[in-house]
Design an enzyme around this catalytic site. Sequence first.
Site, PDB file in Angstrom:
ATOM      1  CG  ASP A 114      43.753  46.008  45.051  1.00 28.09           C
ATOM      2  OD1 ASP A 114      44.032  45.050  44.303  1.00 28.09           O
ATOM      3  OD2 ASP A 114      43.213  45.872  46.166  1.00 28.09           O
ATOM      4  CD  GLU A 149      39.477  41.545  43.401  1.00 28.21           C
ATOM      5  OE1 GLU A 149      40.694  41.773  43.403  1.00 28.21           O
ATOM      6  OE2 GLU A 149      38.847  41.183  44.410  1.00 28.21           O
ATOM      7  CG  HIS A 174      46.701  42.507  48.175  1.00 25.42           C
ATOM      8  ND1 HIS A 174      47.140  43.665  47.588  1.00 25.42           N
ATOM      9  CD2 HIS A 174      45.531  42.213  47.584  1.00 25.42           C
ATOM     10  CE1 HIS A 174      46.264  44.067  46.693  1.00 25.42           C
ATOM     11  NE2 HIS A 174      45.263  43.202  46.663  1.00 25.42           N
ATOM     12  CD1 TRP A 198      32.834  40.273  47.198  1.00 23.04           C
ATOM     13  CD2 TRP A 198      34.025  41.267  45.582  1.00 23.04           C
ATOM     14  NE1 TRP A 198      31.992  40.539  46.145  1.00 23.04           N
ATOM     15  CE2 TRP A 198      32.696  41.152  45.135  1.00 23.04           C
ATOM     16  CE3 TRP A 198      34.961  41.871  44.734  1.00 23.04           C
ATOM     17  CZ2 TRP A 198      32.271  41.614  43.889  1.00 23.04           C
ATOM     18  CZ3 TRP A 198      34.533  42.321  43.488  1.00 23.04           C
ATOM     19  CH2 TRP A 198      33.200  42.189  43.082  1.00 23.04           C
TER      20      TRP A 198
END
Length: 240
Positions: free
Chosen positions: A166, A210, A159, A150
């Site tokens: 996101d 995701e 990121h 995750w």
Amino acid sequence: MKKHQKSSATPKILLVIFISALVAVSFLFAKQKVEEFCGTSDLNGASAYAPTDSADDSSWQLMLVNADHPLPEGFSVELTTLANGHKVDKRVYPYLQRMFDDARSAGIIPAISSSYRTAEKQQSILDEYTEQYINQGYSEAEALEIAKTWAAVPGTSEHQTGLALDITTADANKQAADIVWKWLKKNSYKYGFIIRYPEDKTDITGISNEPWHFRYVGEKAAAEIHKKGLCLEEYLNLTE
Ligand SMILES: [Zn+2]
């Protein structure tokens, strides 16, 4: 008499204060609308709609960052800070703005829930996930392994590149988020973004499904990835 004068002046003062506040609020609201994404960046107004796609140096768009491909030593990125505090790679910002504008025109209200992260921030997210699984009864080692599907280990998270975001909804409503993701799944490639961790590619990406995680790869790559139903790893293997 003096007392009377004073009391009749008070409502007038209050009225002036009220009108001034109203003007200030409308001004701020209008400004907020314009700067929603501009934030402290030097990009605003028309320039935000003039993306510059330099064909000669687009390698940054396809940078692969995963568990096997950590960020290069001393990696740094020039960021644009959005009005909502989120940060993205400066070069990605115009495309993001255009995507959000078009989504809104279509009645879709997306919101960014995560963007650029420092290594420290990434570590704290991984720690949170690990903690959750420890609390569910897993051993520390097991919990860390699940947590890693995750949240990436610092240095291996997209990121940290400023190219990933996101995207969900402001109110964390699953149904509303599904609508946002559906629109983005269909349209994000037009702005150079891909769903980075698709449901049917978890064995290749090593990351769970995701639907909220979008990665900028440039319009050309995004169009091909979208059309052929690939993940970034597969696309890069094809173009090698
Ligand atoms: Zn993400």
